[in-house]
Design an enzyme around this catalytic site. Structure first.
Site, PDB file in Angstrom:
ATOM      1  N   LEU A 146      -4.774  -3.889   2.056  1.00 50.03           N
ATOM      2  CA  LEU A 146      -5.245  -4.252   0.725  1.00 50.03           C
ATOM      3  C   LEU A 146      -5.289  -3.000  -0.136  1.00 50.03           C
ATOM      4  O   LEU A 146      -5.513  -1.902   0.363  1.00 50.03           O
ATOM      5  CB  LEU A 146      -6.655  -4.859   0.797  1.00 50.03           C
ATOM      6  CG  LEU A 146      -6.829  -6.164   1.581  1.00 50.03           C
ATOM      7  CD1 LEU A 146      -8.310  -6.514   1.680  1.00 50.03           C
ATOM      8  CD2 LEU A 146      -6.043  -7.304   0.939  1.00 50.03           C
ATOM      9  N   ASP A 147      -5.099  -3.175  -1.435  1.00 54.02           N
ATOM     10  CA  ASP A 147      -5.331  -2.072  -2.353  1.00 54.02           C
ATOM     11  C   ASP A 147      -6.768  -1.597  -2.190  1.00 54.02           C
ATOM     12  O   ASP A 147      -7.655  -2.378  -1.811  1.00 54.02           O
ATOM     13  CB  ASP A 147      -5.127  -2.524  -3.806  1.00 54.02           C
ATOM     14  CG  ASP A 147      -3.673  -2.859  -4.111  1.00 54.02           C
ATOM     15  OD1 ASP A 147      -2.791  -2.340  -3.418  1.00 54.02           O
ATOM     16  OD2 ASP A 147      -3.446  -3.646  -5.044  1.00 54.02           O
ATOM     17  N   ARG A 148      -6.996  -0.345  -2.485  1.00 56.52           N
ATOM     18  CA  ARG A 148      -8.339   0.212  -2.303  1.00 56.52           C
ATOM     19  C   ARG A 148      -9.407  -0.665  -2.948  1.00 56.52           C
ATOM     20  O   ARG A 148     -10.430  -0.965  -2.340  1.00 56.52           O
ATOM     21  CB  ARG A 148      -8.409   1.621  -2.899  1.00 56.52           C
ATOM     22  CG  ARG A 148      -9.827   2.186  -2.834  1.00 56.52           C
ATOM     23  CD  ARG A 148      -9.977   3.459  -3.617  1.00 56.52           C
ATOM     24  NE  ARG A 148     -11.393   3.798  -3.739  1.00 56.52           N
ATOM     25  CZ  ARG A 148     -11.854   4.779  -4.497  1.00 56.52           C
ATOM     26  NH1 ARG A 148     -11.033   5.532  -5.196  1.00 56.52           N
ATOM     27  NH2 ARG A 148     -13.146   5.012  -4.568  1.00 56.52           N
ATOM     28  N   THR A 180      -9.467  -3.798  -3.730  1.00 59.67           N
ATOM     29  CA  THR A 180      -9.542  -5.188  -3.289  1.00 59.67           C
ATOM     30  C   THR A 180     -10.325  -5.230  -1.978  1.00 59.67           C
ATOM     31  O   THR A 180     -10.012  -4.509  -1.038  1.00 59.67           O
ATOM     32  CB  THR A 180      -8.137  -5.777  -3.076  1.00 59.67           C
ATOM     33  OG1 THR A 180      -7.415  -5.717  -4.307  1.00 59.67           O
ATOM     34  CG2 THR A 180      -8.223  -7.219  -2.608  1.00 59.67           C
ATOM     35  N   ARG A 225      -2.535  -9.572  -9.515  1.00 61.62           N
ATOM     36  CA  ARG A 225      -3.021  -8.907 -10.730  1.00 61.62           C
ATOM     37  C   ARG A 225      -2.009  -9.025 -11.869  1.00 61.62           C
ATOM     38  O   ARG A 225      -2.382  -9.258 -13.021  1.00 61.62           O
ATOM     39  CB  ARG A 225      -3.335  -7.455 -10.409  1.00 61.62           C
ATOM     40  CG  ARG A 225      -4.465  -7.317  -9.394  1.00 61.62           C
ATOM     41  CD  ARG A 225      -4.440  -5.989  -8.686  1.00 61.62           C
ATOM     42  NE  ARG A 225      -4.583  -4.877  -9.628  1.00 61.62           N
ATOM     43  CZ  ARG A 225      -4.332  -3.612  -9.318  1.00 61.62           C
ATOM     44  NH1 ARG A 225      -3.922  -3.294  -8.081  1.00 61.62           N
ATOM     45  NH2 ARG A 225      -4.496  -2.670 -10.216  1.00 61.62           N
TER      46      ARG A 225
END
Length: 256
Positions: free
Chosen positions: A71-73, A75, A174
């Site tokens: 996951l992105d940081r 998220t 997003r």
């Protein structure tokens, strides 16, 4: 001026007791965690305890750990790591075959009136100062992406939505949320002024960001993940943290 925050430009070091509290399931093959929105998945220059991969490797005394789902940081939610190559290979094969179902929760700007589906190609945005920014593309460029959005309830002037992507492109949810004109709250790249992101990576969470952006991290959470093979199946769920982080209170304090 920079404001002290766990969502600062440099992630805080993970404490061993924090890591243990995030573990949802562990076996000889895998470890599944409910990652907070301030934690980096990939190893960083700040040592093993500055990332999820590094912290798990240190805590379990492993030479290597395989990040199967990332996951992105900013998220939060379900992340799977494999403890050895065989488990990693099985899981990665399942992901490559799209033998997965993913369900996210997102707090979106404005009232999403009805369920919406967005299908488009996505590509890197060559016109943006933000090098990681993606955009909807036309003319056959980019990679195909499909995302379903369903409103669950309104929090003040905003929408808590269920999001189910059918592909796994970079920043897909997003980008598609912004394309629908309902960007994810707290998104420093797609929710408004791209200078927010540039300021954040340079100075962390500042007075200006607190005033203009308000939400210290993007309100996106990986709530459910199902993955399967020919004779096995895993299902994992992580509770939504938005209320605990104060996002409902913050959303309901805004005017429509």
């Amino acid at each position: 001026m920079s404001i002290e925050s766990p969502f600062g430009a440099e992630a805080l070091l993970i404490k061993p007791e924090q890591l243990e509290s995030w573990i949802m399931e562990e076996s000889e093959d895998i470890i599944v965690l409910d990652k907070p929105g301030w934690v980096v998945c990939h190893p960083s220059k700040n040592g093993p305890w500055s990332s999820l991969v590094g912290a798990v490797r240190e805590a379990r005394g492993l030479d290597r750990i395989h990040l199967v789902s990332r996951l992105d940081r900013e998220t939060s939610g379900v992340v799977i790591l494999a403890k050895h190559h065989k488990a990693a290979s099985q899981l990665q094969t399942a992901f490559s075959k799209r033998n997965t179902k993913k369900r996210y929760l997102a707090l979106l700007k404005g009232h999403l009136k009805e369920a919406r589906t967005t299908e488009s190609n996505l590509e890197k945005d060559p016109e943006s100062e933000v090098v990681v920014k993606q955009r909807v593309s036309f003319g056959g460029r980019g990679k195909s992406a499909l995302t379903h959005f369903r409103p669950l309830e309104y929090w003040g002037p905003h929408t808590l939505a269920e999001v189910t992507p059918e592909s796994g492109r970079k920043h897909q949810i997003r980008v598609h949320a912004a394309w629908l004109e309902h960007p994810v709250l707290g998104d420093k790249i797609y929710a408004g002024d791209p200078s927010w992101y540039l300021e954040f990576i340079e100075n962390g969470w500042t007075d200006r960001l607190d005033r203009e952006l308000r939400y210290p991290r993007q309100a996106l959470h990986a709530a459910d993940l199902e993955v399967w093979g020919e004779d096995w199946k895993f299902t994992f769920s992580a509770p939504c943290p938005f209320e605990a982080e104060g996002y409902r209170t913050l959303a309901e304090s805004e005017t429509a």
